[in-house]
Scaffold this motif. Structure first.
Motif, mmCIF file in Angstrom:
data_model
loop_
_atom_site.group_PDB
_atom_site.id
_atom_site.type_symbol
_atom_site.label_atom_id
_atom_site.label_comp_id
_atom_site.label_asym_id
_atom_site.label_seq_id
_atom_site.Cartn_x
_atom_site.Cartn_y
_atom_site.Cartn_z
ATOM 1 N N ALA A 29 -9.348 -3.460 6.880
ATOM 2 C CA ALA A 29 -7.899 -3.346 6.708
ATOM 3 C C ALA A 29 -7.552 -2.823 5.322
ATOM 4 N N GLU A 30 -8.233 -3.335 4.302
ATOM 5 C CA GLU A 30 -7.946 -2.904 2.928
ATOM 6 C C GLU A 30 -8.382 -1.460 2.713
ATOM 7 N N ILE A 31 -9.514 -1.074 3.280
ATOM 8 C CA ILE A 31 -9.977 0.313 3.179
ATOM 9 C C ILE A 31 -8.953 1.250 3.807
ATOM 10 N N ALA A 32 -8.418 0.881 4.952
ATOM 11 C CA ALA A 32 -7.407 1.708 5.615
ATOM 12 C C ALA A 32 -6.162 1.844 4.742
ATOM 13 N N GLU A 33 -5.731 0.769 4.133
ATOM 14 C CA GLU A 33 -4.537 0.796 3.286
ATOM 15 C C GLU A 33 -4.756 1.659 2.041
ATOM 16 N N VAL A 34 -5.886 1.490 1.392
ATOM 17 C CA VAL A 34 -6.168 2.277 0.182
ATOM 18 C C VAL A 34 -6.347 3.748 0.540
ATOM 19 N N THR A 35 -6.995 4.019 1.653
ATOM 20 C CA THR A 35 -7.170 5.408 2.105
ATOM 21 C C THR A 35 -5.813 6.053 2.363
ATOM 22 N N ARG A 36 -4.916 5.313 2.995
ATOM 23 C CA ARG A 36 -3.570 5.837 3.255
ATOM 24 C C ARG A 36 -2.865 6.179 1.954
ATOM 25 N N LYS A 37 -2.967 5.314 0.963
ATOM 26 C CA LYS A 37 -2.320 5.564 -0.331
ATOM 27 C C LYS A 37 -2.905 6.792 -1.014
ATOM 28 N N ILE A 38 -4.229 6.923 -0.961
ATOM 29 C CA ILE A 38 -4.884 8.073 -1.589
ATOM 30 C C ILE A 38 -4.449 9.359 -0.897
ATOM 31 N N GLU A 39 -4.431 9.337 0.428
ATOM 32 C CA GLU A 39 -4.027 10.530 1.178
ATOM 33 C C GLU A 39 -2.564 10.885 0.956
ATOM 34 N N ALA A 40 -1.746 9.886 0.596
ATOM 35 C CA ALA A 40 -0.330 10.126 0.315
ATOM 36 C C ALA A 40 -0.114 10.581 -1.129
ATOM 37 N N GLY A 41 -1.198 10.721 -1.878
ATOM 38 C CA GLY A 41 -1.090 11.173 -3.253
ATOM 39 C C GLY A 41 -0.773 10.072 -4.249
ATOM 40 N N GLU A 42 -0.905 8.827 -3.831
ATOM 41 C CA GLU A 42 -0.594 7.701 -4.706
ATOM 42 C C GLU A 42 -1.826 7.169 -5.441
ATOM 43 N N GLY A 43 -2.962 7.765 -5.211
ATOM 44 C CA GLY A 43 -4.199 7.242 -5.775
ATOM 45 C C GLY A 43 -4.553 7.856 -7.109
ATOM 46 N N ASP A 44 -5.463 7.210 -7.790
ATOM 47 C CA ASP A 44 -6.006 7.708 -9.041
ATOM 48 C C ASP A 44 -7.516 7.473 -9.026
ATOM 49 N N GLU A 45 -8.177 7.756 -10.136
ATOM 50 C CA GLU A 45 -9.634 7.606 -10.185
ATOM 51 C C GLU A 45 -10.058 6.157 -9.948
ATOM 52 N N LEU A 46 -9.312 5.219 -10.486
ATOM 53 C CA LEU A 46 -9.639 3.809 -10.302
ATOM 54 C C LEU A 46 -9.547 3.413 -8.821
ATOM 55 N N MET A 47 -8.531 3.928 -8.135
ATOM 56 C CA MET A 47 -8.380 3.616 -6.721
ATOM 57 C C MET A 47 -9.509 4.240 -5.911
ATOM 58 N N GLN A 48 -9.940 5.422 -6.298
ATOM 59 C CA GLN A 48 -11.070 6.080 -5.626
ATOM 60 C C GLN A 48 -12.339 5.251 -5.801
ATOM 61 N N ARG A 49 -12.553 4.741 -7.006
ATOM 62 C CA ARG A 49 -13.730 3.915 -7.274
ATOM 63 C C ARG A 49 -13.661 2.606 -6.495
ATOM 64 N N ARG A 50 -12.478 2.035 -6.406
ATOM 65 C CA ARG A 50 -12.293 0.797 -5.644
ATOM 66 C C ARG A 50 -12.615 1.039 -4.169
ATOM 67 N N LEU A 51 -12.130 2.147 -3.635
ATOM 68 C CA LEU A 51 -12.396 2.493 -2.245
ATOM 69 C C LEU A 51 -13.894 2.641 -2.005
ATOM 70 N N SER A 52 -14.572 3.307 -2.915
ATOM 71 C CA SER A 52 -16.010 3.487 -2.796
ATOM 72 C C SER A 52 -16.730 2.132 -2.798
ATOM 73 N N GLY A 53 -16.321 1.245 -3.673
ATOM 74 C CA GLY A 53 -16.925 -0.079 -3.742
ATOM 75 C C GLY A 53 -16.686 -0.888 -2.476
#
Length: 64
Positions: A29-53
């Motif tokens: 569920a959290e991966i889906a939410e973070v992925t949605r934010k990144i795809e919406a342009g709301e992400g940054d490098e820290l969010m990308q690293r969090r998603l990877s983790g």
């Protein structure tokens, strides 16, 4: 802390702990939410690293 200040019993039991399945479900569920934010342009490098983790953690839970 004075020993007399402690509660008589621990306030948690094994049933309060997440199982691997529950942890996996929450990660999905959290991966889906973070992925949605990144795809919406709301992400940054820290969010990308969090998603990877989170994805690595999910694989860990699924492969054990």
């Amino acid at each position: 802390m004075d020993p007399g200040d402690r509660i008589p019993h621990d306030d948690w039991v094994d049933q309060d702990l997440l199982t691997r399945d529950e942890a996996s479900e929450r990660l999905v569920a959290e991966i889906a939410e973070v992925t949605r934010k990144i795809e919406a342009g709301e992400g940054d490098e820290l969010m990308q690293r969090r998603l990877s983790g989170m994805k690595e953690a999910l694989e860990h839970y699924r492969n054990r």
